[in-house]
Design a protein around this motif. Sequence first.
Motif, PDB file in Angstrom:
ATOM      1  N   ARG A  63       0.827  -1.212   0.000  1.00  0.00           N
ATOM      2  CA  ARG A  63       0.000   0.000   0.000  1.00  0.00           C
ATOM      3  C   ARG A  63       0.864   1.266   0.000  1.00  0.00           C
ATOM      4  O   ARG A  63       0.513   2.261  -0.635  1.00  0.00           O
ATOM      5  CB  ARG A  63      -0.958  -0.008   1.190  1.00  0.00           C
ATOM      6  N   ARG A  91       1.988   1.779  -3.429  1.00  0.00           N
ATOM      7  CA  ARG A  91       0.899   2.284  -4.276  1.00  0.00           C
ATOM      8  C   ARG A  91       0.725   3.804  -4.088  1.00  0.00           C
ATOM      9  O   ARG A  91       0.520   4.545  -5.047  1.00  0.00           O
ATOM     10  CB  ARG A  91      -0.409   1.562  -3.936  1.00  0.00           C
ATOM     11  N   GLU A 137       1.143   6.621  -7.010  1.00  0.00           N
ATOM     12  CA  GLU A 137       0.099   7.588  -7.388  1.00  0.00           C
ATOM     13  C   GLU A 137       0.632   9.021  -7.372  1.00  0.00           C
ATOM     14  O   GLU A 137       0.302   9.820  -8.247  1.00  0.00           O
ATOM     15  CB  GLU A 137      -1.118   7.433  -6.477  1.00  0.00           C
ATOM     16  N   GLU A 186      -3.412  -3.408  -6.533  1.00  0.00           N
ATOM     17  CA  GLU A 186      -3.774  -2.196  -7.276  1.00  0.00           C
ATOM     18  C   GLU A 186      -2.750  -1.919  -8.373  1.00  0.00           C
ATOM     19  O   GLU A 186      -3.104  -1.566  -9.502  1.00  0.00           O
ATOM     20  CB  GLU A 186      -3.882  -1.007  -6.324  1.00  0.00           C
ATOM     21  N   TYR A 243      -3.186  -4.619 -10.974  1.00  0.00           N
ATOM     22  CA  TYR A 243      -4.376  -4.370 -11.805  1.00  0.00           C
ATOM     23  C   TYR A 243      -4.047  -3.375 -12.917  1.00  0.00           C
ATOM     24  O   TYR A 243      -4.380  -3.592 -14.084  1.00  0.00           O
ATOM     25  CB  TYR A 243      -5.511  -3.828 -10.937  1.00  0.00           C
ATOM     26  N   ASP A 275      -8.144 -10.031 -10.573  1.00  0.00           N
ATOM     27  CA  ASP A 275      -9.438  -9.356 -10.631  1.00  0.00           C
ATOM     28  C   ASP A 275     -10.385 -10.142 -11.541  1.00  0.00           C
ATOM     29  O   ASP A 275      -9.995 -10.557 -12.640  1.00  0.00           O
ATOM     30  CB  ASP A 275      -9.247  -7.937 -11.180  1.00  0.00           C
ATOM     31  N   PRO A 330     -11.171  -1.454  -8.662  1.00  0.00           N
ATOM     32  CA  PRO A 330     -11.888  -2.670  -9.056  1.00  0.00           C
ATOM     33  C   PRO A 330     -12.630  -3.319  -7.896  1.00  0.00           C
ATOM     34  O   PRO A 330     -13.635  -3.997  -8.100  1.00  0.00           O
ATOM     35  CB  PRO A 330     -10.776  -3.576  -9.598  1.00  0.00           C
ATOM     36  N   GLN A 331     -12.130  -3.109  -6.682  1.00  0.00           N
ATOM     37  CA  GLN A 331     -12.826  -3.647  -5.511  1.00  0.00           C
ATOM     38  C   GLN A 331     -13.703  -2.593  -4.835  1.00  0.00           C
ATOM     39  O   GLN A 331     -14.222  -2.826  -3.749  1.00  0.00           O
ATOM     40  CB  GLN A 331     -11.816  -4.188  -4.496  1.00  0.00           C
ATOM     41  N   ARG A 335     -11.542   2.082  -2.671  1.00  0.00           N
ATOM     42  CA  ARG A 335     -10.839   3.352  -2.521  1.00  0.00           C
ATOM     43  C   ARG A 335     -11.877   4.439  -2.236  1.00  0.00           C
ATOM     44  O   ARG A 335     -12.802   4.658  -3.026  1.00  0.00           O
ATOM     45  CB  ARG A 335     -10.049   3.698  -3.765  1.00  0.00           C
ATOM     46  N   TRP A 340      -8.535   3.681   2.325  1.00  0.00           N
ATOM     47  CA  TRP A 340      -8.961   2.345   1.926  1.00  0.00           C
ATOM     48  C   TRP A 340     -10.114   1.906   2.826  1.00  0.00           C
ATOM     49  O   TRP A 340     -10.066   2.114   4.048  1.00  0.00           O
ATOM     50  CB  TRP A 340      -7.819   1.349   2.066  1.00  0.00           C
TER      51      TRP A 340
END
Lengths: 397, 413
Positions: free
Chosen positions: A136, A139, A143, A167, A170, A202, B85-86, B89, B109
């Motif tokens: 995380r 990630r 971003e 994430e 994906y 996914d 996708p889940q 967020r 999250w």
Amino acid sequence: MSSSRSRICLGLSPLLFVLLMCAVSEAKTTESDALRVGLHNLIVSVTKGEQADAHSEWQAVVDSAKVSDLLVILGAMGRPNELVEPFEGPESLGPLAENWIRAAVDTIAEREIENNGNLPTKDLENFVLDASHSPRARRIAYEWLVKVDHSAPERLLPQMFDDESLELRYDALAALLAEAKEATDDNTKIEKYQRALKSARDNEQLRECAEALKELGETPNMAKQVGFLTDWKVVGPFDNTDRKGFNTIHLDVTKIDFDAEYEGKHGSVKWKESVAEQEDLEKLGTVDLNEALVEEKSVLAYATTTFVSTVDQEVECRWESKEATKLWVNGEEVAVKNVYHSGGGFDQYIVSCRLNKGPNQIVIKVCQNEQTQPWTRPWDFRLRVTDELGGAIQQAK
Amino acid sequence: MQLHIMFRYSLLLVVLLGMGDMAAGDWPMFRGPGGRSVGGDDDLPQEWSISEGTNVAWTADLPGRGVSGPIVVDGKVFVTASSGPQRDRLHVLAFNSETGKQLWHRQFWATGKSMCHETSANAAPTPASDGERIFAFYSSNDLIALDLDGNLQWIRGLELDYPGAGNALGMSSSPVVVGDVVVVQSEAQGNSFVAAIDRATGETLWDLKRPEASNWCSPIAVDAEYTIDKQPAVILQSGEGIGLHRADNGETLLQIATECESIPSLTFDKYLYAPSNGIQVYDILSAGLEDKDKPVWQESKLQPGSPSPVVVDDQIFVINRSGVLTCGSTASKEVKWKVRLGGRFWATPVLVGKHLYCINADGKSFVVSLNEDGSKGEIVGENEFGEEILGSPAVADDGLFVRSHAHLWKIAK
């Protein structure tokens, strides 16, 4: 060091220069220590549920932190015990502490961009690429990197097909799927779709791969790829009038006897084989109890399968059912979901459980209720065994 | 209908909450001040064009889906969204009300269930504000408090405290600020609860076990000034009835056993308008103790679909599942008029002056003019947003704030 600063230093005596440098270094160390202590206190406060203290610590960190501190703050998400010694917080952060830290990073980075228009891109990129950091945290770094360096995705995503950050994975696979879609020759398409299929977690991406490969003449075994268990034995229907069957014991789940007969809702019932759907991607892995047993309201059934594990291991059982379910692994009740027709979806329920090397008995009880609306017609389930990232765990041959 | 009343206080006098810390003209919560969906004296256009920019003050991009409505506090517009996708967020964004400039953007999250029906979104509840803080609530039962500048105040992952809460369809009950607490209602099969969280500290002050059935309705605040014991209170609605509870300790003050709808929320303005077998109207202000739980009017022709009733003076407006707007009069206890709008509606309309602004799920809006004596409604404006719109609009700062999944617009002259 800037040229003007160098000139000033050259004019100082060597001793004074050393003392000055020590003072600067100490001030930096003190600031850094204060940040680390603040982060530590924030994590401890969040862990204890002390919201007011957490806010005070968070605000102090945000107010004092410089952009150069971002990596220290991000690093704390994965390695909190490296902040200070002795460390009094948890070994790994819970989701609430992660959110507090995310909010700190976002606030600081947003302020820096507003004031100075940039972020330390190289440091952020190195952080993203260091897989030893928290998924995380990486990630978040990604971003913010992308906000100031629009070329970063093209450079980084091809390295992230198997990333532990789902994430990042994906996004990486979305880019790969876009390439596959645009490819002009079938071999390239097949290669890219198969590569994506190998790493996708996914459900929509898995389906996209499967549908595209099918159109290209390929026939991937999707149930196996995703990890759905397909060979089941089912017994029922038992009575679930007034939903009372949910907590009624109908058989010994610790010792399944496939030769036994049980008193069902309408007489004697026995175990029978049922194979899950393996063609229709929409229903992939589904065991349809309306079809296997009888389409009726206020009934319940048990289904069981044997999972042969290659080793002793912690796994996740992930299942979907719009009806009430109970789940046992090797006779131990691992989940109780007394919910009827309130929606569903891929991996609706996830529970961690322990598998022994060799055969493991999985039993699921699926209860249909009395509702008669069209959307309450289904009486089914599907279940897969995965690792913590949702990757299928294959059985021993 | 079986009615049951439990009345711990001899007399109850309630009027809608006028939130003490809020500036006049703000739109601080789902359905605005008092939860009545009634704007102030804002001068709004009846016609606009998204494609040509006519009467569109500004447009802002949003990062994810949202069934929540915008709120407006102190010159800032706050919006929630959810993405990924889940669907896990969570976003909170602030915009300058006048210019549309994004002021800040916070992300989190989800800690609870993020699964929901494809129509909905994790960001389904509309946030609320006490004038100092924003309380962003999500289907995943995450409750996040930020100050107006985006500084995090506290976070609660309520599904960690109430395991099994929520469901795979998604929750949408919006929080409400009342007294010193923010009240959230989360009802589904599993672990239903109402929790009152100290709005300053984030601590739970009290909670209640609630019926284990899906319910998407939102609580309503009742001002302390108008309760007999001078304590603020909150009204809760479910399939088992209507309850009035003290905000400081949750004590039940009044219970009406009637089977309410599970999507449109009740509205209060002198009378209590409950979506139940059409609309049931209760006079809990001036009726005698024995009669507070007896509807003074029940009208099956006023059948709300997903939008909640809008009430002003003695008029009530509901939009049914077929997109028909119906007006009823509590004074004469009759249906006055109907206008067919068309389409499926999720957003609760807003009343501004003598105009009702209604937006259907396809993004088509209808401006309905109400004549002076309430005897007639007439469509005077039709406009297309061109995108799906499920969140209820806000009215403040001389503008109508409307959000789709991708955009936030300020409609203004």
